[in-house]
Enzyme design. Structure first.
Site, PDB file in Angstrom:
ATOM      1  N   LYS A  87       7.863  35.326 -30.439  1.00  0.00           N
ATOM      2  CA  LYS A  87       7.622  35.774 -29.064  1.00  0.00           C
ATOM      3  C   LYS A  87       7.534  37.300 -29.056  1.00  0.00           C
ATOM      4  O   LYS A  87       8.485  37.996 -29.470  1.00  0.00           O
ATOM      5  CB  LYS A  87       8.781  35.275 -28.198  1.00  0.00           C
ATOM      6  CG  LYS A  87       8.493  35.210 -26.733  1.00  0.00           C
ATOM      7  CD  LYS A  87       9.641  34.493 -26.035  1.00  0.00           C
ATOM      8  CE  LYS A  87       9.514  34.544 -24.547  1.00  0.00           C
ATOM      9  NZ  LYS A  87      10.775  34.135 -23.896  1.00  0.00           N
TER      10      LYS A  87
HETATM   11  C1  E4P Z   1      10.733  32.495 -21.021  1.00  0.00           C
HETATM   12  O1  E4P Z   1       9.964  32.525 -21.937  1.00  0.00           O
HETATM   13  C2  E4P Z   1      11.087  33.705 -20.238  1.00  0.00           C
HETATM   14  O2  E4P Z   1      11.732  34.642 -21.034  1.00  0.00           O
HETATM   15  C3  E4P Z   1      11.959  33.282 -19.083  1.00  0.00           C
HETATM   16  O3  E4P Z   1      11.368  32.171 -18.447  1.00  0.00           O
HETATM   17  C4  E4P Z   1      12.227  34.412 -18.098  1.00  0.00           C
HETATM   18  O4  E4P Z   1      12.896  33.863 -16.996  1.00  0.00           O
HETATM   19  P1  E4P Z   1      13.642  34.763 -15.910  1.00  0.00           P
HETATM   20  O5  E4P Z   1      12.615  35.496 -15.122  1.00  0.00           O
HETATM   21  O6  E4P Z   1      14.386  33.774 -15.073  1.00  0.00           O
HETATM   22  O7  E4P Z   1      14.549  35.691 -16.662  1.00  0.00           O
END
Ligand code: E4P
Length: 211
Positions: A87
């Protein structure tokens, strides 16, 4: 649409996996910290534990922001297990790194995406997944699902192969709207997945039929 769970919590991952509808996992540094996972060795081991449970794509986020370090970190993450997806943040060196990973057979998830332009760049670099953060867009009084629809339209007419991974899901309705908007994957907290089960008429019907 595939279902990923958005957590680093092993018992929640097991619970979602046992439902039989789980297609993968996403994590981020905040979610890892929430589980008290600190230090390189502990983080790598935790990712391995998640992969052993799900045997499906598991997004593991790099901490670095410069090209060489992103590549080194991503290579170490990808070496943990064949299911790891690296990622990478939507920054200039992130795009260069995604291109490098793509050319070297490593799957990527381009994260922190908030616009169609960013999604086009991620697709051009060959990202396996692009993660628009729809909940955070909603938090700013914009409609995050509209962005999912816009990206889905662009990817369709341009024949981009990158999968749209709707992230930052806040509730069960987000999941339904992402399915309507053409997301390939929705990554959700466990309560949002379980919320899909609920309907008061189901509860009333159960009482009628079985009491
Ligand atoms: C997933 O890949 C993201 O990092 C996550 O959904 C972010 O979510 P949040 O906005 O609730 O922190």
């Amino acid at each position: 649409m595939k279902f990923f769970i958005d957590t680093a919590n092993l018992s929640q991952i097991k619970e979602a996996n046992e439902l039989g509808i789980l297609d993968g996992v996403t994590t981020n540094p905040t979610l890892m910290a929430k589980e008290g996972i600190k230090g390189k060795e502990a983080i790598l081991k935790h990712y391995k534990d998640i992969c052993d449970i799900v045997q499906n794509p598991v997004s593991a986020e790099v901490f670095s922001t410069n090209l060489n370090d992103i590549i080194e970190e991503g290579k170490a993450l990808a070496a943990i297990d064949k299911h790891i997806v690296v990622k990478v943040p939507m920054i200039k060196d992130g795009i260069k790194a995604i291109k490098w990973f793509t050319e070297n057979g490593i799957k990527t998830n381009c994260t922190l995406v908030f616009s169609a332009g960013q999604a086009i760049l991620a697709a051009k670099a060959g990202a396996t997944y692009v993660s628009p953060f729809l909940g955070r867009i909603d938090d700013g009084n914009w409609d995050g699902v509209e962005l999912i629809s816009q990206i889905a339209h662009i990817y369709h007419i341009q024949n981009f192969k990158t999968n749209i991974l709707a992230a930052s899901i806040r509730n069960s309705l987000h999941i339904v709207r992402c399915a309507e908007a053409g997301a390939d994957v929705c990554t959700c907290p466990l309560p949002s997945i379980l919320g899909l089960l609920k309907h008061p008429l189901t509860d009333i019907g159960l009482t009628q039929f079985f009491s």
